[in-house]
Design an enzyme around this catalytic site. Structure first.
Site, mmCIF file in Angstrom:
data_model
loop_
_atom_site.group_PDB
_atom_site.id
_atom_site.type_symbol
_atom_site.label_atom_id
_atom_site.label_comp_id
_atom_site.label_asym_id
_atom_site.label_seq_id
_atom_site.Cartn_x
_atom_site.Cartn_y
_atom_site.Cartn_z
ATOM 1 N N GLU A 132 0.823 -1.208 0.000
ATOM 2 C CA GLU A 132 0.000 0.000 0.000
ATOM 3 C C GLU A 132 0.857 1.259 0.000
ATOM 4 O O GLU A 132 0.537 2.235 -0.680
ATOM 5 C CB GLU A 132 -0.965 0.007 1.187
ATOM 6 N N TYR A 181 -6.262 6.956 3.705
ATOM 7 C CA TYR A 181 -6.454 5.874 2.743
ATOM 8 C C TYR A 181 -5.742 4.598 3.194
ATOM 9 O O TYR A 181 -6.332 3.509 3.251
ATOM 10 C CB TYR A 181 -5.971 6.252 1.334
ATOM 11 N N ASP A 239 -9.680 5.895 -2.299
ATOM 12 C CA ASP A 239 -8.498 6.321 -3.054
ATOM 13 C C ASP A 239 -8.983 6.924 -4.374
ATOM 14 O O ASP A 239 -10.177 7.146 -4.563
ATOM 15 C CB ASP A 239 -7.576 5.131 -3.304
#
Length: 348
Positions: A44, A125, A143
């Site tokens: 991520e 996020y 996102d």
DNA sequence: CAACCGTGGGC
DNA sequence: TGCCCAAGGTT
């Protein structure tokens, strides 16, 4: 709305989920297999503003070299920065290491969204994504993909970034309580492969029946965006020097904060508008200015870089002699300067 | 909170 | 070719 939208999206994901190095397949997840939080977190962070294609090789190199968060926490700063070189947004690498050390000290990743949000380099996020994907917690993951899909589903005409709070609320309406991890990844896959920024493939979209923008014929126009400012032009000079006695190169580690923070590079002038500023070379030598220049575009300016080279045994006023230097550790703009200069050193 | 922070690929 | 874009965070 939420129920049938999520049902249609998850049915599509079950059949078409992309295979990614950090991902647990929906079939495995249904059997109770859970992803490694370390790999989810690492992926991520790497994927922030960065494409899957660009991330894959970096992810594989990182996880091979540092298989778990304790291994990464024990790594030397320069090794992590060198492994990140070329991926961009280098603050991510500095925060990555700070985060790994905090998590290793704590004995593992926090298992709440709020706990994750407190970690360095983990924002709204990423905290929601780790909570949903790694722990199957019902976080609302928003996102760029989710904003685009949501703006189209609801035909939201307000331009970004002002529309962001509304889109977040609408995304929350769509999010189911079941299978939050698969749902979050399904939205990413949909945005990446079907509900794309340009030429969305509405005819094969699994949720086309829910989409107001498709009905209105404006899917490709959404989300609307505020116009962006033009990038100004800046210029500068870099000096590339080699010490004949041992072949060392003159390298300067850039300050921790700011552009290319913490990365190695060649010493030189500031980068300013209106042509390269007057600047004293990092050491006294017979400097040769190379023909041609390095062109590079950063997020908010274009850069034209003049390259000067020399061989010298002098003591540098800027930077230090490094015999262990490897061009693979350079950020891309410095790598371009290296590529221009390196052939000129063959005669030295 | 608007500005800052990289890079490579697609059109 | 120049512009837009990509699984944002920090200050």
């Amino acid at each position: 709305m939420c129920e049938s939208f999520a049902k249609d999206l998850l049915a599509w994901y079950d059949a078409h989920a992309r295979v990614l190095p950090w991902r647990i397949s929906p079939a495995d997840r249904a059997k109770g297999v859970m992803p490694d939080p370390y790999r989810i977190w690492l992926s991520e962070v790497m994927l922030q503003q960065t494409t899957v294609a660009a991330v894959k090789d970096y992810f594989n190199r990182f996880t091979t070299r540092w298989p778990d968060v304790a291994a990464l926490a024990a790594a030397a700063d320069a090794d992590v920065m060198a492994e990140w070189a070329g991926l961009g947004y280098y603050a991510r690498a500095r925060n990555l290491l700070a985060c790994a050390r905090a998590v290793a000290s704590a004995g593992g990743f926090p298992k709440t969204e709020a706990g994750l949000l407190a970690l360095p380099g983990v924002g709204p996020y990423t905290a929601a994504a780790i909570a949903a994907i790694a722990f199957d917690l019902p976080a609302v993951v928003v996102d760029g993909n989710v904003e685009r899909v949501t703006s189209r589903i609801f035909a939201m005409n307000d331009p970004l970034p002002a529309a962001r709070p509304k889109l977040r609320d609408l995304a929350a309406e769509l999010s189911p309580r079941e299978r939050p991890g698969d749902y979050a990844q399904a939205m990413m896959d949909l945005g990446a492969t079907i509900c794309t920024p340009r030429n969305p493939a509405c005819t094969i979209c699994p949720v086309f029946s829910h989409c107001a923008a498709r009905r209105l014929g404006i899917a490709a126009e959404l989300p609307r965006k505020a116009p962006k400012a033009a990038k100004p032009e800046r210029a500068g000079v870099v000096y590339i020097a080699r010490r004949p006695s041992d072949g060392a190169w003159l390298i300067e580690t850039r300050p921790e904060k700011g552009l290319l923070g913490g990365m190695p590079g060649f010493p030189g002038s500031d980068w300013v508008a209106g042509g390269a500023p007057a600047h004293e070379p990092p050491l006294t030598a017979d400097w040769l200015t190379l023909n041609g220049e390095v062109r590079h575009t950063f997020t908010h300016f274009h850069l034209s870089l003049q390259v000067r080279i020399a061989r010298s045994d002098a003591a540098p006023r800027q930077g230090e002699w490094r015999a262990d230097f490897s061009p693979s550790a350079l950020p891309t703009v410095m790598r371009k300067a290296w590529d221009l200069a390196a052939p000129q050193f063959h005669e030295f």
